[in-house]
Scaffold this motif. Sequence first.
Motif, PDB file in Angstrom:
ATOM      1  N   LYS A   1       0.870  -1.218  -0.036  1.00  0.00           N
ATOM      2  CA  LYS A   1       0.037  -0.079   0.079  1.00  0.00           C
ATOM      3  C   LYS A   1       1.001   1.110   0.006  1.00  0.00           C
ATOM      4  N   LEU A   2       0.993   1.813  -1.301  1.00  0.00           N
ATOM      5  CA  LEU A   2       2.023   2.809  -1.438  1.00  0.00           C
ATOM      6  C   LEU A   2       1.363   4.192  -1.606  1.00  0.00           C
ATOM      7  N   THR A   3       2.115   5.215  -1.047  1.00  0.00           N
ATOM      8  CA  THR A   3       1.564   6.656  -0.952  1.00  0.00           C
ATOM      9  C   THR A   3       2.067   7.001  -2.260  1.00  0.00           C
ATOM     10  N   ILE A   4       1.040   7.613  -3.070  1.00  0.00           N
ATOM     11  CA  ILE A   4       1.217   8.002  -4.649  1.00  0.00           C
ATOM     12  C   ILE A   4       0.880   9.562  -4.775  1.00  0.00           C
ATOM     13  N   ALA A   5       0.484  10.253  -3.856  1.00  0.00           N
ATOM     14  CA  ALA A   5       0.043  11.455  -4.009  1.00  0.00           C
ATOM     15  C   ALA A   5      -0.634  12.108  -2.822  1.00  0.00           C
ATOM     16  N   GLN A   6      -0.776  13.387  -2.841  1.00  0.00           N
ATOM     17  CA  GLN A   6      -1.359  14.137  -1.743  1.00  0.00           C
ATOM     18  C   GLN A   6      -2.753  14.844  -2.455  1.00  0.00           C
ATOM     19  N   PHE A   7      -3.669  14.721  -1.338  1.00  0.00           N
ATOM     20  CA  PHE A   7      -5.109  15.604  -1.946  1.00  0.00           C
ATOM     21  C   PHE A   7      -5.255  16.921  -1.307  1.00  0.00           C
ATOM     22  N   PHE A   8      -5.904  17.595  -1.864  1.00  0.00           N
ATOM     23  CA  PHE A   8      -6.113  19.135  -1.568  1.00  0.00           C
ATOM     24  C   PHE A   8      -7.851  19.269  -1.773  1.00  0.00           C
ATOM     25  N   ARG A   9      -8.203  19.968  -0.997  1.00  0.00           N
ATOM     26  CA  ARG A   9      -9.587  20.239  -1.107  1.00  0.00           C
ATOM     27  C   ARG A   9     -10.057  21.240  -2.288  1.00  0.00           C
ATOM     28  N   VAL A  10     -11.209  21.472  -2.888  1.00  0.00           N
ATOM     29  CA  VAL A  10     -11.479  22.180  -3.994  1.00  0.00           C
ATOM     30  C   VAL A  10     -11.006  23.747  -3.645  1.00  0.00           C
ATOM     31  N   SER A  11     -11.001  24.106  -2.435  1.00  0.00           N
ATOM     32  CA  SER A  11     -10.583  25.575  -2.143  1.00  0.00           C
ATOM     33  C   SER A  11      -9.152  25.855  -2.087  1.00  0.00           C
ATOM     34  N   GLY A  12      -8.345  24.634  -2.303  1.00  0.00           N
ATOM     35  CA  GLY A  12      -6.940  24.775  -2.319  1.00  0.00           C
ATOM     36  C   GLY A  12      -6.001  24.321  -1.090  1.00  0.00           C
ATOM     37  N   GLY A  13      -6.876  24.302   0.286  1.00  0.00           N
ATOM     38  CA  GLY A  13      -6.112  23.810   1.340  1.00  0.00           C
ATOM     39  C   GLY A  13      -6.020  22.292   1.364  1.00  0.00           C
ATOM     40  N   SER A  14      -5.096  21.824   2.219  1.00  0.00           N
ATOM     41  CA  SER A  14      -4.782  20.693   2.532  1.00  0.00           C
ATOM     42  C   SER A  14      -5.616  20.071   3.906  1.00  0.00           C
ATOM     43  N   THR A  15      -5.951  19.004   4.057  1.00  0.00           N
ATOM     44  CA  THR A  15      -6.375  18.568   5.396  1.00  0.00           C
ATOM     45  C   THR A  15      -5.128  17.944   5.857  1.00  0.00           C
TER      46      THR A  15
ATOM     47  N   ASP B   1       5.856  11.343  13.108  1.00  0.00           N
ATOM     48  CA  ASP B   1       7.244  12.098  13.212  1.00  0.00           C
ATOM     49  C   ASP B   1       7.544  12.074  11.701  1.00  0.00           C
ATOM     50  N   ASN B   2       6.958  11.626  10.655  1.00  0.00           N
ATOM     51  CA  ASN B   2       7.559  11.532   9.429  1.00  0.00           C
ATOM     52  C   ASN B   2       6.434  11.961   8.684  1.00  0.00           C
ATOM     53  N   ALA B   3       5.281  12.846   8.972  1.00  0.00           N
ATOM     54  CA  ALA B   3       4.183  13.099   8.142  1.00  0.00           C
ATOM     55  C   ALA B   3       4.517  14.245   7.642  1.00  0.00           C
ATOM     56  N   LEU B   4       3.801  14.027   6.459  1.00  0.00           N
ATOM     57  CA  LEU B   4       4.123  15.277   5.379  1.00  0.00           C
ATOM     58  C   LEU B   4       3.501  16.505   6.199  1.00  0.00           C
ATOM     59  N   PRO B   5       4.191  17.701   5.640  1.00  0.00           N
ATOM     60  CA  PRO B   5       3.672  19.104   6.285  1.00  0.00           C
ATOM     61  C   PRO B   5       2.384  19.582   5.574  1.00  0.00           C
ATOM     62  N   TRP B   6       1.589  20.436   6.295  1.00  0.00           N
ATOM     63  CA  TRP B   6       0.434  21.149   5.687  1.00  0.00           C
ATOM     64  C   TRP B   6       0.930  22.077   4.637  1.00  0.00           C
ATOM     65  N   THR B   7       0.202  21.900   3.450  1.00  0.00           N
ATOM     66  CA  THR B   7       0.553  23.287   2.474  1.00  0.00           C
ATOM     67  C   THR B   7      -0.896  23.347   1.661  1.00  0.00           C
ATOM     68  N   ARG B   8      -0.615  24.293   0.610  1.00  0.00           N
ATOM     69  CA  ARG B   8      -1.896  24.447  -0.092  1.00  0.00           C
ATOM     70  C   ARG B   8      -1.315  24.872  -1.430  1.00  0.00           C
ATOM     71  N   ILE B   9      -2.535  24.474  -2.406  1.00  0.00           N
ATOM     72  CA  ILE B   9      -2.253  24.959  -3.629  1.00  0.00           C
ATOM     73  C   ILE B   9      -3.537  25.737  -4.000  1.00  0.00           C
ATOM     74  N   ALA B  10      -3.491  26.251  -5.429  1.00  0.00           N
ATOM     75  CA  ALA B  10      -4.423  27.037  -6.031  1.00  0.00           C
ATOM     76  C   ALA B  10      -5.949  26.241  -6.114  1.00  0.00           C
ATOM     77  N   GLY B  11      -7.101  26.929  -5.678  1.00  0.00           N
ATOM     78  CA  GLY B  11      -8.084  26.437  -5.665  1.00  0.00           C
ATOM     79  C   GLY B  11      -8.662  26.223  -7.053  1.00  0.00           C
ATOM     80  N   VAL B  12     -10.008  25.488  -7.200  1.00  0.00           N
ATOM     81  CA  VAL B  12     -10.543  25.482  -8.409  1.00  0.00           C
ATOM     82  C   VAL B  12     -11.856  25.919  -8.270  1.00  0.00           C
ATOM     83  N   GLN B  13     -12.581  26.237  -9.448  1.00  0.00           N
ATOM     84  CA  GLN B  13     -13.707  26.762  -9.625  1.00  0.00           C
ATOM     85  C   GLN B  13     -14.724  25.894  -9.237  1.00  0.00           C
TER      86      GLN B  13
END
Length: 750
Positions: free
Chosen positions: A546-560, A586-598
């Motif tokens: 079970k392999l981590t392949i991506a990070q998901f973001f909300r449609v508003s652009g923020g990450s959970t 101790d090795n979790a990815l940090p919070w970040t955000r990307i551009a939101g989508v309409q």
Amino acid sequence: MKIKTPRAATVLVAFLLTAPVALLAADGAKTAQLPTPPQSDKALLKSVDAKTLPNAPTTDQTTAAKLVYGLLSDSRYAYRPRALDDTLSADMYKRYLEALDGGKQFFTAQDIARFDAYKFKFDDAIKSGNLDPAYAIFGTYRQRFDARVTYARNLLKQDIFTFTGNDRFEYDREDAPWVADEAALDALWKQTVRNDWLRLKLAGKQPEDIRKTLDKRYLNMAKGVAELKGEDVFQTFLNSYANAIDPHTDYFTPRSADNFNMTMSLSLEGIGAVLQKQDDVVAIREIVPGGPASKSHKLKVGDRIVAVGQSDSGVMEDVVGWRIDDVVGKIRGAKGTKVRLDVIPAEAGLDSHPNRLVLVRDKVRLEDQAAKSEIITLPAANGTPARRIGVVKLPGFYQDFEGRRRNDGDYASATRDVAKLLTKLRGDKVDGVVLDLRNNGGGSLDEAIDLTGLFIERGPVVQQRESGGRVQVYGDEDSGIAWEGPLAVLINRGSASASEIFAGAIQDYGRGLVIGETSFGKGTVQNLVDLDRWPANETARFGQVKLTIAQFFRVSGGSTQNKGVVPDIAFPVSVDASEFGESTYDNALPWTRIAGVQHTRYGNFAPLLPKLETMHSARIAKDKEFQWWSEDVAQFREERAKKSVSLNEAERRAERDRDDAKRKLRQEQRKALGLAIDPLADDNADDGLASSERDIAKDAAREKLADQRPDPLLRESAAILADAVQLLNADGKLSATVLPQAATPGHWAD
């Protein structure tokens, strides 16, 4: 009703799960004479009795280790690959020790000093397939475990069970240092055994019964570790590597992979019975409705299975003393095939003559883990009409991936099940719906997207950023909705991944209220990779990752990621973010955000929230059940912070008496106030027993009763939703502000 169908382009076989697979764990004891420090891995292996060790790595395991290395070190597959070097080796070493002895109950500082020679060898072991370091450490672990059990059993013969001093039992040793030597382990285990004895004494057991119970318990613990196989050690070792990459990457042996896929699909092929190990036999814990065992009317909870045979004439194999997963492996099988069972009834002695039962295996749906619905009726009060709020409880985002690929007409799907329940609730003319996602740890990404589509028109649901930086947007492609009325989503700290995608999307769309606690904070996507696909094996040999392949973001652009979904209306926090959640890794990815989508914004609940908070606060000030829950949460958090418990009998008995009196008083108050009676209020004291030591039938019945306990959080969530409906219906100006697009989903007016 809106039934979701597979998207034409592709079916994402992705998972959104909260936590790593459980590694080797034991509730037990051990320590003994330390072997002479070895000069090499081989020397340590030879220093341990060969009969107590699992087999050396097989050729398939060596190949599997190299395949896992290829996956986790390649950015084409892993979202955050890490070089397998000495730095990662040291991390693996730490995680392997934690997996074996996370409570620091078995190894000493002397052991760790000796093991430190392997700290920078784990990377070489993976690359070469020479897993001697893992087996060497495990060999010592087994020695220590056996020695601790022997020591614990000998303590039962001594006169050490007076409880008048100020001693304490330290039950949380995760952050404690390794004890110095065997004498320090003896002191630690003496308190462990005394605490076990005191719990049983407080439960009313007599000394001789206590001694027998604990002696059997410790012996069974030793048997459990003795039953561990090479594949168990191998999986634990490879998971020290996988979990060092990120918290949600895991390796599964072929057998573990089958169990994982069964859980995800909510179906299996077998007899439809949940089994439990009790001493040396496997017993029936639960019978799944509609399965072969249920239809036969010849099996019941508590019956013991002592032998298993295949088809009409296969040899009957005595399974007494077997590992439970080995027994399950014999009973489970392809639909339409026969299995014969020798069964001793629950009420008969184990030396009784067994009954022979022949069952035809079938596909069994695990309905207990599927979505369910109910209706909460809120009486009229303060000039407001009575309201009927529908509740949909969804424990996981399950999907039968194989059934979906085959286009089976009735494959298991969380979305399809919820859609049917919404149709029924609509027919029952409910005024609103609460979707209960508490402790829903995630599941299929497809299901999270499709479930959101039941409540919105077409639109994006989640963004996914891959390792190379490319961002893809996945959304609902079907027009129409299954429920356009008032909606609330109930979450807690155990709501993760797919739950967070759904709750976040509902919040971003302004489609409904989010109520409860801040969620887990897992914002990554996993895919299940079959290691047998490259050699194209006909049978499973190498397992799955079970392999981590991506990070998901909300449609508003923020990450959970790490931060989770923050509710609109918050309940008291039951568990702190420092104790449970993504932020604890101790090795979790940090919070970040990307551009939101309409995306469509159906509503903006901000102007409504202060009024809802005021009404919520006024109501819970009078709600006894909610107050009791808040008190229990505060007490739980206070006790958890102590990390130890008194071994003074008078003090413990006083605490127990206070808890008993509190439960009795609450039950009396329930009756006086006309509240629902708690079916477990008179059966909630600590009995001091492990689950395998209780009467299975009674324990299973008690588990069922737990589902009938009053749920003040769910009822308050329904009341908050009803408040919102009432406020918006009574105030046209407020309604126009909160729900400007009244002709679209989210129109809450009567």
